[in-house]
Design a protein around this motif. Sequence first.
Motif, PDB file in Angstrom:
ATOM      1  N   ILE A 211       0.849  -1.189   0.000  1.00  0.00           N
ATOM      2  CA  ILE A 211       0.000   0.000   0.000  1.00  0.00           C
ATOM      3  C   ILE A 211       0.888   1.243   0.000  1.00  0.00           C
ATOM      4  O   ILE A 211       1.716   1.418   0.898  1.00  0.00           O
ATOM      5  N   PRO A 212       0.754   2.125  -0.963  1.00  0.00           N
ATOM      6  CA  PRO A 212       1.527   3.373  -0.950  1.00  0.00           C
ATOM      7  C   PRO A 212       0.962   4.303   0.134  1.00  0.00           C
ATOM      8  O   PRO A 212      -0.212   4.662   0.094  1.00  0.00           O
ATOM      9  N   MET A 213       1.809   4.664   1.099  1.00  0.00           N
ATOM     10  CA  MET A 213       1.312   5.408   2.244  1.00  0.00           C
ATOM     11  C   MET A 213       2.432   6.229   2.880  1.00  0.00           C
ATOM     12  O   MET A 213       3.545   5.713   3.068  1.00  0.00           O
ATOM     13  N   VAL A 214       2.157   7.484   3.201  1.00  0.00           N
ATOM     14  CA  VAL A 214       3.099   8.321   3.942  1.00  0.00           C
ATOM     15  C   VAL A 214       2.336   9.031   5.057  1.00  0.00           C
ATOM     16  O   VAL A 214       1.111   9.164   5.017  1.00  0.00           O
ATOM     17  N   ARG A 215       3.082   9.486   6.053  1.00  0.00           N
ATOM     18  CA  ARG A 215       2.472  10.220   7.162  1.00  0.00           C
ATOM     19  C   ARG A 215       2.388  11.697   6.809  1.00  0.00           C
ATOM     20  O   ARG A 215       3.180  12.223   6.014  1.00  0.00           O
ATOM     21  N   GLU A 216       1.411  12.375   7.420  1.00  0.00           N
ATOM     22  CA  GLU A 216       1.327  13.821   7.243  1.00  0.00           C
ATOM     23  C   GLU A 216       2.620  14.451   7.749  1.00  0.00           C
ATOM     24  O   GLU A 216       3.245  13.965   8.695  1.00  0.00           O
ATOM     25  N   GLY A 217       3.039  15.505   7.110  1.00  0.00           N
ATOM     26  CA  GLY A 217       4.300  16.155   7.460  1.00  0.00           C
ATOM     27  C   GLY A 217       5.486  15.605   6.695  1.00  0.00           C
ATOM     28  O   GLY A 217       6.591  16.150   6.770  1.00  0.00           O
ATOM     29  N   THR A 218       5.279  14.517   5.924  1.00  0.00           N
ATOM     30  CA  THR A 218       6.361  13.940   5.120  1.00  0.00           C
ATOM     31  C   THR A 218       6.756  14.919   4.013  1.00  0.00           C
ATOM     32  O   THR A 218       5.922  15.632   3.457  1.00  0.00           O
ATOM     33  N   SER A 219       8.041  14.961   3.717  1.00  0.00           N
ATOM     34  CA  SER A 219       8.493  15.838   2.631  1.00  0.00           C
ATOM     35  C   SER A 219       7.927  15.353   1.305  1.00  0.00           C
ATOM     36  O   SER A 219       7.689  14.152   1.106  1.00  0.00           O
ATOM     37  N   LEU A 220       7.705  16.284   0.406  1.00  0.00           N
ATOM     38  CA  LEU A 220       7.168  15.941  -0.900  1.00  0.00           C
ATOM     39  C   LEU A 220       8.108  15.004  -1.650  1.00  0.00           C
ATOM     40  O   LEU A 220       7.653  14.093  -2.349  1.00  0.00           O
ATOM     41  N   SER A 221       9.392  15.200  -1.489  1.00  0.00           N
ATOM     42  CA  SER A 221      10.350  14.342  -2.198  1.00  0.00           C
ATOM     43  C   SER A 221      10.229  12.887  -1.748  1.00  0.00           C
ATOM     44  O   SER A 221      10.307  11.968  -2.566  1.00  0.00           O
ATOM     45  N   LYS A 222      10.021  12.664  -0.447  1.00  0.00           N
ATOM     46  CA  LYS A 222       9.854  11.288   0.044  1.00  0.00           C
ATOM     47  C   LYS A 222       8.528  10.698  -0.443  1.00  0.00           C
ATOM     48  O   LYS A 222       8.431   9.492  -0.724  1.00  0.00           O
ATOM     49  N   ALA A 223       7.493  11.536  -0.518  1.00  0.00           N
ATOM     50  CA  ALA A 223       6.208  11.054  -1.027  1.00  0.00           C
ATOM     51  C   ALA A 223       6.345  10.604  -2.480  1.00  0.00           C
ATOM     52  O   ALA A 223       5.750   9.602  -2.898  1.00  0.00           O
ATOM     53  N   LEU A 224       7.161  11.344  -3.250  1.00  0.00           N
ATOM     54  CA  LEU A 224       7.382  10.968  -4.640  1.00  0.00           C
ATOM     55  C   LEU A 224       8.098   9.628  -4.749  1.00  0.00           C
ATOM     56  O   LEU A 224       7.798   8.813  -5.633  1.00  0.00           O
ATOM     57  N   LEU A 225       9.019   9.389  -3.837  1.00  0.00           N
ATOM     58  CA  LEU A 225       9.719   8.101  -3.816  1.00  0.00           C
ATOM     59  C   LEU A 225       8.740   6.966  -3.501  1.00  0.00           C
ATOM     60  O   LEU A 225       8.843   5.868  -4.059  1.00  0.00           O
ATOM     61  N   GLU A 226       7.773   7.239  -2.605  1.00  0.00           N
ATOM     62  CA  GLU A 226       6.765   6.229  -2.263  1.00  0.00           C
ATOM     63  C   GLU A 226       5.883   5.904  -3.474  1.00  0.00           C
ATOM     64  O   GLU A 226       5.597   4.742  -3.753  1.00  0.00           O
ATOM     65  N   ILE A 227       5.472   6.932  -4.189  1.00  0.00           N
ATOM     66  CA  ILE A 227       4.648   6.715  -5.389  1.00  0.00           C
ATOM     67  C   ILE A 227       5.419   5.912  -6.423  1.00  0.00           C
ATOM     68  O   ILE A 227       4.907   4.949  -7.009  1.00  0.00           O
ATOM     69  N   THR A 228       6.681   6.290  -6.624  1.00  0.00           N
ATOM     70  CA  THR A 228       7.508   5.597  -7.614  1.00  0.00           C
ATOM     71  C   THR A 228       7.769   4.160  -7.210  1.00  0.00           C
ATOM     72  O   THR A 228       7.685   3.237  -8.027  1.00  0.00           O
ATOM     73  N   GLY A 229       8.049   3.957  -5.933  1.00  0.00           N
ATOM     74  CA  GLY A 229       8.378   2.615  -5.455  1.00  0.00           C
ATOM     75  C   GLY A 229       7.209   1.646  -5.515  1.00  0.00           C
ATOM     76  O   GLY A 229       7.384   0.458  -5.825  1.00  0.00           O
ATOM     77  N   LYS A 230       6.005   2.138  -5.219  1.00  0.00           N
ATOM     78  CA  LYS A 230       4.847   1.247  -5.212  1.00  0.00           C
ATOM     79  C   LYS A 230       4.197   1.140  -6.595  1.00  0.00           C
ATOM     80  O   LYS A 230       3.444   0.195  -6.853  1.00  0.00           O
ATOM     81  N   GLY A 231       4.453   2.116  -7.458  1.00  0.00           N
ATOM     82  CA  GLY A 231       4.036   2.006  -8.857  1.00  0.00           C
ATOM     83  C   GLY A 231       2.552   2.074  -9.142  1.00  0.00           C
ATOM     84  O   GLY A 231       2.099   1.557 -10.170  1.00  0.00           O
ATOM     85  N   LEU A 232       1.772   2.721  -8.258  1.00  0.00           N
ATOM     86  CA  LEU A 232       0.331   2.810  -8.487  1.00  0.00           C
ATOM     87  C   LEU A 232      -0.126   4.215  -8.868  1.00  0.00           C
ATOM     88  O   LEU A 232      -1.311   4.448  -9.102  1.00  0.00           O
ATOM     89  N   GLY A 233       0.820   5.156  -8.913  1.00  0.00           N
ATOM     90  CA  GLY A 233       0.457   6.521  -9.285  1.00  0.00           C
ATOM     91  C   GLY A 233      -0.279   7.272  -8.202  1.00  0.00           C
ATOM     92  O   GLY A 233      -0.903   8.300  -8.466  1.00  0.00           O
ATOM     93  N   ILE A 234      -0.192   6.789  -6.959  1.00  0.00           N
ATOM     94  CA  ILE A 234      -0.912   7.407  -5.856  1.00  0.00           C
ATOM     95  C   ILE A 234      -0.230   7.033  -4.543  1.00  0.00           C
ATOM     96  O   ILE A 234       0.436   5.999  -4.456  1.00  0.00           O
TER      97      ILE A 234
END
Length: 324
Positions: A211-234
Motif C-alpha cells: 500500500i503506498p502510504m506516507v504520514r502527514e508532514g512527510t516531505s514531498l520528495s519522500k512522497a514521490l519516492l513512495e509513489i515511484t516505489g509502489k508504482g500505483l500513481g498514488i
Amino acid sequence: MTNPEAFIASGRRTVDLERKAVDALHNRIDNHFADACQRMLACTGRVIVVGMGKSGHIGRKIAATLASTGTPSFFVHPAEASHGDMGMITSNDIVLALSNSGNTSEVVTLIPLLKRLGIPLISMTGNNDSTLARASNAHLNVSVEKEACPLDLAPTSSTTATLVMGDALAISLLEARGFTAEDFAFSHPGGSLGRRLLLKVSDIMHTGDRIPMVREGTSLSKALLEITGKGLGITAVCDDNQKVIGVFTDGDLRRALDQNIDPRNSVIDDVMTRNCKTVRDNILAAEALHIMDEYKINALICVDEDNHAIGAINMHDLLKAGVV
C-alpha cells in the motif's frame, strides 16, 4: 438474379409483420398473465418447459432465460417425456407448455399425466379453444394475425411472439423476486460478465507493505519516492493512527509543478488532495471502475469503516483483472 431492392423490401416486410405480432401482445398482459406469474412464483420446484419443433427451440431459450434470472427451469422434450423423461418432473414442479396450435399430439399426451400428478399447467398457444388451452390452469394467448412467411406456413411471427411472452414472464418474476446483479452473476460466472459482477475490490487490491502510504508532514520528495516505489500513481497520506486524511497522485504532482512548488522544500500537507475519494474493499470492482470514470481518476485508496487505509487499486489492476 433478384435485385437488392427486393431483398430490402422482403426484410422490411418481415420486420413489420413481426413487430405487429409483438405489439398485439401488449393488451394480453392481463390477469391471465398475472395468474401465470403468481403460480410460477409460488412453485417450490422447477418450471418445466415443453414444446415440439420450433416451439421446442423457443422453449429451450425461455427455460434458459428463466434459469438465469432466478427461476429454476429446464426444458424437457415432450416426446422423450412419454418414453421415460416424465421421471424428470416432480409434483413440486410446474409445466409451461408451448404449442402454436394448442393441439400438438406429443404435448397433449402429457396432460392426463400432469393432472394425475397434480402438476399445474401453464400454456402459451395461438388458439384459446385448443385442447391445451382448455386444460391449462393459466393460458397465455400468443396468436398472430399472420406469419411473416409469405406462405403463412413457417413459424416466424408466432415464434417471435412466444419468445417475447416468455421474456415478459422471466422479467416479471425477476422483479418479483428482487433478483440483483450479484444474483445474476452467480448464474453467469464465466467470461467478462462474471468478472464484472463477481469480482470485488478485496480480490485485486494491493495490501500490506504494497500500500503506498506516507504520514502527514512527510516531505514531498519522500512522497514521490513512495509513489515511484509502489508504482500505483498514488499514495495515501495518513495520520499517526493510519487514518486517511488525503491522497497525492501523479496528477497532483503535475499541478504542483505548474505552481512552481519546489519538491525538495515542500511537505505533502501543502499539495495533497484532502476530502479524497476512497472505496470500501467489499464493493464490486466494477463499482470502483465507475467511480474512477466519474471522477476522472486512475487510482483509489481502500479503507475500512474507520477510514484506515487497508489497500490500494488502480486502473491497471482493473484492466489486468478483465473488469474493463
